[in-house]
Motif scaffolding. Structure first.
Motif, short mmCIF file in Angstrom:
data_model
loop_
_atom_site.label_atom_id
_atom_site.label_comp_id
_atom_site.label_asym_id
_atom_site.label_seq_id
_atom_site.Cartn_x
_atom_site.Cartn_y
_atom_site.Cartn_z
N LEU A 59 -48.16 19.23 -20.13
CA LEU A 59 -48.63 20.05 -20.97
C LEU A 59 -49.57 18.89 -22.03
CD1 LEU A 59 -48.91 22.90 -22.31
CD2 LEU A 59 -46.91 22.41 -23.47
N ALA A 60 -48.78 17.88 -22.52
CA ALA A 60 -49.49 17.21 -23.54
C ALA A 60 -50.97 16.60 -22.68
CB ALA A 60 -48.76 15.94 -24.06
N LEU A 61 -50.74 16.15 -21.38
CA LEU A 61 -51.81 15.73 -20.76
C LEU A 61 -53.09 16.63 -20.77
CD1 LEU A 61 -53.12 13.28 -19.15
CD2 LEU A 61 -51.77 14.02 -17.08
N LEU A 85 -63.61 14.40 -15.87
CA LEU A 85 -62.34 14.93 -16.26
C LEU A 85 -61.70 16.18 -15.23
CD1 LEU A 85 -63.45 15.34 -19.98
CD2 LEU A 85 -61.84 13.75 -18.97
N LEU A 86 -62.61 16.58 -14.32
CA LEU A 86 -62.21 17.56 -13.44
C LEU A 86 -61.19 17.18 -12.53
CD1 LEU A 86 -65.71 19.22 -12.86
CD2 LEU A 86 -64.03 20.09 -14.20
N PRO A 87 -61.18 16.17 -11.77
CA PRO A 87 -59.83 15.72 -10.92
C PRO A 87 -58.65 15.96 -11.31
CG PRO A 87 -61.75 14.13 -10.55
CD PRO A 87 -62.16 15.25 -11.67
N PRO A 88 -58.38 15.21 -12.73
CA PRO A 88 -57.03 15.50 -13.33
C PRO A 88 -56.61 16.90 -13.86
CG PRO A 88 -58.39 14.22 -14.97
CD PRO A 88 -59.30 14.27 -13.46
N LEU A 89 -57.69 17.59 -14.31
CA LEU A 89 -57.41 18.91 -14.81
C LEU A 89 -57.22 19.85 -13.66
CD1 LEU A 89 -59.89 19.32 -17.93
CD2 LEU A 89 -57.51 19.40 -17.98
N GLU A 90 -57.86 19.53 -12.52
CA GLU A 90 -57.93 20.56 -11.24
C GLU A 90 -56.35 20.37 -11.02
OE1 GLU A 90 -61.14 19.84 -8.89
OE2 GLU A 90 -62.40 21.15 -9.98
N SER A 91 -55.81 19.16 -10.87
CA SER A 91 -54.59 19.03 -10.35
C SER A 91 -53.62 19.54 -11.30
CB SER A 91 -54.29 17.46 -10.36
OG SER A 91 -54.99 16.75 -9.43
N LEU A 92 -53.75 19.42 -12.67
CA LEU A 92 -52.87 19.95 -13.52
C LEU A 92 -52.95 21.58 -13.56
CD1 LEU A 92 -53.74 18.01 -16.47
CD2 LEU A 92 -51.38 18.10 -15.68
N ALA A 93 -54.13 22.29 -13.08
CA ALA A 93 -54.11 23.59 -12.95
C ALA A 93 -53.51 24.04 -11.63
CB ALA A 93 -55.58 23.92 -12.88
N VAL A 149 -50.25 23.15 -10.91
CA VAL A 149 -48.77 22.49 -11.06
C VAL A 149 -48.02 23.90 -11.12
CG1 VAL A 149 -49.00 20.19 -11.93
CG2 VAL A 149 -48.68 22.19 -13.41
N GLU A 150 -46.67 23.61 -10.66
CA GLU A 150 -45.66 24.83 -10.77
C GLU A 150 -45.53 25.63 -12.07
OE1 GLU A 150 -43.30 27.48 -8.72
OE2 GLU A 150 -44.53 25.58 -7.86
N GLU A 151 -45.39 25.02 -13.25
CA GLU A 151 -45.09 25.40 -14.45
C GLU A 151 -46.32 26.20 -14.99
OE1 GLU A 151 -43.57 26.97 -17.88
OE2 GLU A 151 -42.43 25.93 -16.26
N THR A 152 -46.22 27.41 -15.57
CA THR A 152 -47.27 28.34 -16.07
C THR A 152 -47.86 27.85 -17.33
OG1 THR A 152 -46.01 30.25 -15.19
CG2 THR A 152 -47.90 30.57 -16.82
N VAL A 153 -47.19 27.21 -18.33
CA VAL A 153 -47.66 26.83 -19.53
C VAL A 153 -48.71 25.84 -19.35
CG1 VAL A 153 -46.06 27.69 -21.08
CG2 VAL A 153 -45.87 25.57 -20.10
N VAL A 154 -48.62 24.73 -18.44
CA VAL A 154 -49.27 23.73 -17.88
C VAL A 154 -50.61 24.26 -17.39
CG1 VAL A 154 -49.47 21.46 -16.83
CG2 VAL A 154 -47.37 22.12 -17.83
N ARG A 155 -50.25 25.13 -16.60
CA ARG A 155 -51.74 25.54 -15.69
C ARG A 155 -52.70 26.32 -16.81
NH1 ARG A 155 -47.97 27.66 -12.13
NH2 ARG A 155 -48.67 29.89 -12.46
N ASP A 156 -51.92 26.99 -17.69
CA ASP A 156 -52.67 27.82 -18.81
C ASP A 156 -53.35 26.80 -19.72
OD1 ASP A 156 -52.77 30.33 -19.88
OD2 ASP A 156 -50.82 30.61 -20.58
N LYS A 157 -52.74 25.82 -20.20
CA LYS A 157 -53.42 24.63 -21.08
C LYS A 157 -54.49 24.04 -20.09
CE LYS A 157 -52.45 23.80 -24.68
NZ LYS A 157 -53.01 24.63 -25.89
N ALA A 158 -54.41 23.73 -18.73
CA ALA A 158 -55.23 23.36 -18.00
C ALA A 158 -56.49 23.97 -17.84
CB ALA A 158 -54.77 22.66 -16.62
#
Length: 476
Positions: free
Chosen positions: A67-69, A89-97, A99-108
């Protein structure tokens, strides 16, 4: 670790990268929060070639670290060399988008939206290949919160990606959000209908709305969820200015009519509150032919609660339609409510008159309302005679001293001889109410003798209220 308290920019990069690999979650979290420091120390080129690949490869961590990332990367545009390098910046953010956890995808998704707005024009052709796959994925995410986030930020996304991608990608995505299985997502998308349509490319705006958006809007008018219908009702009238007179009359008016008859009060209120923008497009005559019959129908509905709801909107409606139109079409209705068989309607109609006088002024009241109200004083039904008194109570202050003294007071005084005790004690209450509007001469010479007569009435209630009025008006 003492160096951690010193100057961050001198903090060894190697140590921070070691911390990112450390087993202690708190250490990893701290180093993520210092990512901008690492990037500054590394410089833009090494950030792009070393730090970002490293981050992309190591995205399998605790949710709070991810989430912090996701949040940090949203602020990385300048650290990678400005807008022309945003695509790094797209590759790391796309990977984060993903992940399993909703709040992380939300933030990404939020960070992706943020950096897409900072995209340089040169890179717009890359946008389709780099950002859109993630955006499409977010718009269809299995978590409704992520889809809600996309719907809620849809206008910003639309501005960020430009007309071409809007037409090809965002229109179908918006259609899906308007048909989403979750009411919260549909409501968020419905709220954006007007804004989305306004921002469509002008050359084919009408065609896109009529073909792709309007069919979804028609379905939402009869949605099972009242929040969805209410969100739509708050913006749907705005489509009339975008689509013009003919389309409004043919396609939008039937939808407005349906919403005007909706069982949810908020939906009806949102339609009535926005009538003025439709009036601008189609004109008052057309509006009266189409929507007013529906308002009149509701005003005469067999269910008294429906009648009550329309009364409450009447001052608002009067303001939207203007005095001439109101007198022609709705005045008779307002007077008819005063003799309704349900007390709550008569009471609301009295209050409604007061608000109308506040809106249209005392002169209008004197010519239009007061004569009709006073005429009810001779009605054979004592309930209607009492309504005259209630109206006088409500109108005296708004009408002012002259109208109250010359026109209303004589009627009230005459009613003190009524056969029905209920009417007589209401005369006492009315005199108490209008007393402060009258001058001292009228109080002493006209009001006082009548109250003294009522104070010796055979009926206990009449006596009580007359004595109370004498006391309150200091006429003893």
């Amino acid at each position: 670790m003492a160096g951690a308290d010193g100057d961050d920019s001198l903090y060894p990069i190697a140590v921070l990268i070691d911390e990112l690999r450390n087993e202690d979650v708190q250490l990893r979290l701290n180093s993520i929060k210092k990512l901008s420091t690492i990037a500054l120390a590394l410089g833009v080129e090494r950030t792009r070639t070393e730090l970002l690949p490293f981050l992309t490869d190591t995205i399998y961590d605790e949710d709070e670290v991810l989430l912090a990332l996701a949040e940090q990367l949203g602020n990385f545009t300048m650290l990678v060399g400005g807008p022309e390098y945003v695509h790094c910046l797209l590759p790391p953010l796309e990977s984060l988008a993903t992940v399993e956890e909703t709040v992380v995808r939300d933030k990404a998704v939020e960070s992706l939206r943020k950096i897409s707005q900072e995209h340089s024009p040169v890179d717009l052709e890359d946008l389709e290949t780099l950002v859109m796959p993630t955006l499409r994925q977010a718009a269809e995410d299995k978590s409704w919160r992520v889809r809600y986030m996309v719907a809620d930020k849809f206008s910003e996304l639309q501005k960020a990606v430009g007309p071409e991608i809007t037409k090809n990608d965002l229109v179908p995505a918006f259609q899906n959000l308007l048909k989403d299985c979750e009411a919260e997502v549909r409501a968020a998308a419905a709220n954006k209908v007007k804004e989305f349509c306004e921002n469509l490319p002008e050359d084919n705006r009408e065609q896109i709305i009529m073909t792709h958006i309007l069919p979804c809007v028609k379905e939402l008018v009869s949605d099972t969820n009242q929040h969805v219908k209410s969100a739509l009702a708050s913006v749907i009238m705005g489509l009339s200015t975008i689509l013009g007179k003919d389309n409004t009359i043919e396609h939008l008016l039937p939808l407005f009519l349906a919403q005007l008859k909706d069982e949810c009060p908020e939906v009806r209120l949102n339609i009535i509150s926005n009538l003025d923008c439709v009036n601008e497009v189609i004109g008052i005559r057309q509006l009266s032919q189409s929507l007013l019959p529906a308002i009149v129908e509701l005003a005469e509905d067999a269910k008294w609660r429906v009648r009550l709801a329309i009364i409450e909107y009447m001052p608002l409606l009067a303001g939207q339609l203007g005095v001439e139109f109101f007198d022609e079409k709705l005045n008779a209705l307002c007077m008819a409510w005063l003799i309704d068989h349900v007390y709550a309607i008569r009471e609301a109609a009295t209050c409604n008159l007061m608000k109308l006088v506040e809106k249209f002024g005392a002169e209008w009241a004197q010519n239009t309302i007061v004569p009709k109200v006073l005429g009810m004083a001779n009605d054979p039904n004592y309930l209607h005679r009492m309504t005259t008194l209630f109206c006088i109570n409500a109108l005296s202050e708004a009408c002012g001293q002259e109208i109250t003294t010359k026109q209303m007071l004589p009627v009230v005084l005459k009613m003190s001889n009524d056969q029905v005790a209920n009417v007589r004690f209401n005369v006492a209450k009315s005199l108490q109410k209008i007393g402060p509007v009258l001058d001292s001469n009228a109080l002493q010479t006209e009001v006082k003798p009548v109250l003294e007569k009522l104070a010796s009435d055979a009926d206990m209630d009449v006596k009580y209220f007359a004595q109370e009025a004498i006391s309150v008006l200091a006429l003893a």
